[in-house]
Design an enzyme around this catalytic site. Sequence first.
Site, PDB file in Angstrom:
ATOM      1  N   TYR A 140      37.290  36.660  39.412  1.00  0.00           N
ATOM      2  CA  TYR A 140      37.482  37.138  40.646  1.00  0.00           C
ATOM      3  C   TYR A 140      39.112  36.771  40.999  1.00  0.00           C
ATOM      4  O   TYR A 140      39.664  37.900  41.622  1.00  0.00           O
ATOM      5  CB  TYR A 140      36.691  36.305  41.644  1.00  0.00           C
ATOM      6  CG  TYR A 140      36.916  36.780  43.144  1.00  0.00           C
ATOM      7  CD1 TYR A 140      36.334  37.878  43.917  1.00  0.00           C
ATOM      8  CD2 TYR A 140      37.754  35.944  43.941  1.00  0.00           C
ATOM      9  CE1 TYR A 140      36.675  38.080  45.055  1.00  0.00           C
ATOM     10  CE2 TYR A 140      37.999  36.074  45.389  1.00  0.00           C
ATOM     11  CZ  TYR A 140      37.480  37.416  45.832  1.00  0.00           C
ATOM     12  OH  TYR A 140      37.693  37.456  47.224  1.00  0.00           O
ATOM     13  N   LYS A 144      42.075  39.806  42.063  1.00  0.00           N
ATOM     14  CA  LYS A 144      42.753  39.622  43.269  1.00  0.00           C
ATOM     15  C   LYS A 144      44.420  39.455  42.832  1.00  0.00           C
ATOM     16  O   LYS A 144      45.165  39.858  44.055  1.00  0.00           O
ATOM     17  CB  LYS A 144      42.326  38.343  43.986  1.00  0.00           C
ATOM     18  CG  LYS A 144      40.863  38.593  44.689  1.00  0.00           C
ATOM     19  CD  LYS A 144      40.796  39.911  45.420  1.00  0.00           C
ATOM     20  CE  LYS A 144      39.612  40.248  46.342  1.00  0.00           C
ATOM     21  NZ  LYS A 144      39.499  41.545  46.870  1.00  0.00           N
TER      22      LYS A 144
END
Length: 250
Positions: A140, A144
């Site tokens: 994740y 990002k």
Amino acid sequence: MARIFITGSADGLGLLAAKSLVNQGHNVVLHARNPERGKQAIDNVPGAETVFTADLSDIEETKMLAHEVNNSGAFDAIIHNAGVYQVASKTIFAVNTLAPYILTCLIHKPKRLIYLSSSLHLQGKPNLEEFKINTNHLSYSDSKLHVLMLAKVIARKWPDVYANAMDPGWVPTRMGGKGAPDDLQKGYETQVWLATSDDINTKVSGRYFHHQKERRHNPMADDITLQEKFLETCKMITGVSFPYSQGLRS
């Protein structure tokens, strides 16, 4: 008033931003993963113009979404809000990294682009060689960082667009969990502010915001060589080229 498209606006921060924008008199177009969630979105934001449905984990559905959005007319701002967290790496990569890339490339250029990143991007790595082979080790945090890199690319290549990334904070949405400690209202207010405000602080590009303030970001996002490799890799995987030159905004 502005016309704004928000991905992932059936719930969470996207839904709250949509409600706020509609209440301010803006024209808002929603997006949901499937028709059932699309109905839920329209029911929750009755003043919205319409809702488009597409599963952003599917590259072809994402491409079709871009064409539907274009056929509906021009937008002043697009908020790339959709994201996933505790799911398989392949899905994180598809939704968080590839979908914003595809939609940015294929949707007609708006005046403003807002990308939801996260403070976790500070721990992320580009891992460009890795995701050419497989996405099993992408995190994740990596996705990002990719989003911030995309905003930085646009700021460099499209000087007529205000493209920025933001961290909404760890807020109590379905993704963040009920115990998340940050301010939910401030989480979506920054999206709204970047999309519509005449504040001079919003008329910038390639910046990273948290609660309407610029914040420290991962310096790897500024590496032009990495940015170009990122574009090349996304093109290889999706078959979609980054449009280096588009018509200027009105």
